[in-house]
Design a protein around this motif. Structure first.
Motif, PDB file in Angstrom:
ATOM      1  N   TRP A 150       0.833  -1.204   0.000  1.00  0.00           N
ATOM      2  CA  TRP A 150       0.000   0.000   0.000  1.00  0.00           C
ATOM      3  C   TRP A 150       0.864   1.249   0.000  1.00  0.00           C
ATOM      4  N   CYS A 151       1.953   1.220   0.770  1.00  0.00           N
ATOM      5  CA  CYS A 151       2.859   2.374   0.813  1.00  0.00           C
ATOM      6  C   CYS A 151       3.449   2.662  -0.566  1.00  0.00           C
ATOM      7  N   ILE A 152       3.935   1.616  -1.234  1.00  0.00           N
ATOM      8  CA  ILE A 152       4.576   1.827  -2.534  1.00  0.00           C
ATOM      9  C   ILE A 152       3.543   2.191  -3.595  1.00  0.00           C
ATOM     10  N   SER A 153       2.306   1.710  -3.437  1.00  0.00           N
ATOM     11  CA  SER A 153       1.264   2.074  -4.408  1.00  0.00           C
ATOM     12  C   SER A 153       0.968   3.569  -4.364  1.00  0.00           C
ATOM     13  N   LYS A 154       1.321   4.230  -3.263  1.00  0.00           N
ATOM     14  CA  LYS A 154       1.117   5.663  -3.147  1.00  0.00           C
ATOM     15  C   LYS A 154       2.197   6.446  -3.879  1.00  0.00           C
ATOM     16  N   ALA A 155       3.308   5.764  -4.244  1.00  0.00           N
ATOM     17  CA  ALA A 155       4.382   6.424  -4.977  1.00  0.00           C
ATOM     18  C   ALA A 155       4.068   6.387  -6.471  1.00  0.00           C
ATOM     19  N   ASN A 156       4.983   6.920  -7.272  1.00  0.00           N
ATOM     20  CA  ASN A 156       4.758   7.033  -8.711  1.00  0.00           C
ATOM     21  C   ASN A 156       5.128   5.744  -9.423  1.00  0.00           C
ATOM     22  N   ARG A 157       4.150   4.888  -9.691  1.00  0.00           N
ATOM     23  CA  ARG A 157       4.419   3.589 -10.301  1.00  0.00           C
ATOM     24  C   ARG A 157       4.556   3.652 -11.818  1.00  0.00           C
ATOM     25  N   THR A 158       4.463   4.844 -12.421  1.00  0.00           N
ATOM     26  CA  THR A 158       4.778   4.937 -13.844  1.00  0.00           C
ATOM     27  C   THR A 158       6.280   4.775 -14.050  1.00  0.00           C
ATOM     28  N   SER A 159       7.057   4.939 -12.979  1.00  0.00           N
ATOM     29  CA  SER A 159       8.497   4.687 -13.030  1.00  0.00           C
ATOM     30  C   SER A 159       8.743   3.186 -12.991  1.00  0.00           C
ATOM     31  N   LEU A 160       9.502   2.670 -13.968  1.00  0.00           N
ATOM     32  CA  LEU A 160       9.817   1.237 -13.987  1.00  0.00           C
ATOM     33  C   LEU A 160      10.606   0.855 -12.745  1.00  0.00           C
ATOM     34  N   ASN A 161      11.339   1.797 -12.220  1.00  0.00           N
ATOM     35  CA  ASN A 161      12.118   1.593 -11.015  1.00  0.00           C
ATOM     36  C   ASN A 161      11.211   1.319  -9.816  1.00  0.00           C
ATOM     37  N   VAL A 162      10.230   2.193  -9.597  1.00  0.00           N
ATOM     38  CA  VAL A 162       9.279   2.009  -8.489  1.00  0.00           C
ATOM     39  C   VAL A 162       8.408   0.790  -8.741  1.00  0.00           C
TER      40      VAL A 162
END
Length: 335
Positions: A150-162
């Motif tokens: 859930w925490c990471i889903s709040k970040a920018n997942r358009t980045s292949l890195n994230v």
């Protein structure tokens, strides 16, 4: 006449590429919270896995280690990507994010291979496993991974890195579900091989996610066009402009996640205005294909090209002696 058009839009915090307004600082904060959750639980799980003699728990802990490493790499890559372009690094260090994504994919594949070997060995010689301890630990792992995902889903997942870090954690969540089921089977039936079977399920998920990350990052490193963009279609679309005689040396690639780029040599009619045609083509690329980073060299077509277009010349005439890729004209042609 060459024009480099840079259509990068900056959201909150000035972070390029975040179409939904998530800032770089917010990304790092959410990733740091996820890292803390994962690292803390991983240390506990290693001890419990050894005590319970559960390969599934140990494999989950090893997977969580790669989760933690992937997040650390993501944080480092984000810092590097923010550095301005200078010297020989004309794009800056934006592709550090893609290096991180590829490293994440490779670790998933390598770790999956090792766990597959251990799981197969345990199918033939299953050790005694503490099913109750395995089941309870897996339930706790599910809760931790749900929170981290859930925490990471709040970040920018358009980045292949994230996205790479997110895939790590999502796979770990599925792995814990499998481990919980295996622990319950061991607890209720005493079937110890369920531990190894659960591990093989985890391996399958790891291979799937790892292959996807390596494939996508590999496409970027090899300068391939983004999967959703067809260069031939784009070339034909540009050549269909009423003032364009020919488009060649067309290249479409990805600088980093979510930043496609295009360059091309465009020949226009002698009476056409190069600047107007260039602006028209840039608008087409931005609106129809979401390509904001374009470099178009626009020249008036020589007589040889005009003869080809009207059918008076040879079909193999070209403006450049060694043009890369197909030549696009508003007429039937080979791709």
């Amino acid at each position: 006449m060459t024009s480099a058009h840079h259509g990068h839009e900056h959201g909150a915090g000035g972070h390029t590429g975040h179409s939904h307004g998530v800032t770089a600082d917010a990304d790092r904060r959410w990733l740091a919270i996820a890292l803390t959750l994962i690292a803390s639980f991983m240390a506990v799980e290693v001890v419990i896995g050894v005590v319970a003699r559960s390969l599934a728990l140990i494999s989950d802990a090893a997977h969580m280690l790669t989760d933690a490493v992937s997040i650390v790499l993501a944080l480092i890559a984000m810092r590097l990507a923010e550095r301005p372009a200078r010297g020989g690094f004309t794009y800056g260090l934006k592709r550090a994010e893609i290096l991180s994504a590829q490293a994440n994919g490779l670790t998933l594949l390598l770790l999956g291979a090792w766990l597959a070997y251990e799981a197969v060995r345990r199918l033939f010689e299953p050790p005694e496993v503490a099913g109750g301890l395995m089941f309870c630990t897996a339930l706790a792992g599910i809760a931790v991974n749900v929170a981290a995902a859930w925490c990471i889903s709040k970040a920018n997942r358009t980045s292949l890195n994230v996205e790479g870090a997110y895939q790590h954690i999502l796979n770990d969540l599925f792995a814990f579900v499998g481990t919980a089921v295996a622990g319950l089977v061991v607890l209720l039936t005493g079937f110890a091989r369920a531990d190894a079977i659960a591990t093989l399920v985890v391996v399958a998920l790891m291979v799937k996610a790892g292959y996807g990350l390596v494939r996508e990052s590999g496409r970027i490193f090899l300068e391939a066009a983004p999967a959703h963009l067809d260069p031939d279609t784009i070339g034909d679309r540009l050549a269909a402009h009423t003032s364009v005689s020919e488009v060649h040396d067309l290249h479409v690639w990805t600088i980093t996640s979510g930043q496609p780029a295009l360059s091309a040599h465009v020949l226009v009619e002698p009476v056409a205005d190069c600047h107007t045609v260039r602006r028209d083509l840039e608008k087409i690329l931005q609106c129809d294909y979401e390509i904001g980073h374009t470099t178009l060299q626009v020249d008036h077509a020589p007589a040889a090209v005009l003869e080809v277009r009207t059918g008076a010349g040879r079909g193999d005439d070209a403006h450049c002696e060694a043009a890369h890729g197909p030549v696009h004209r508003d007429e039937p042609h080979l791709h």
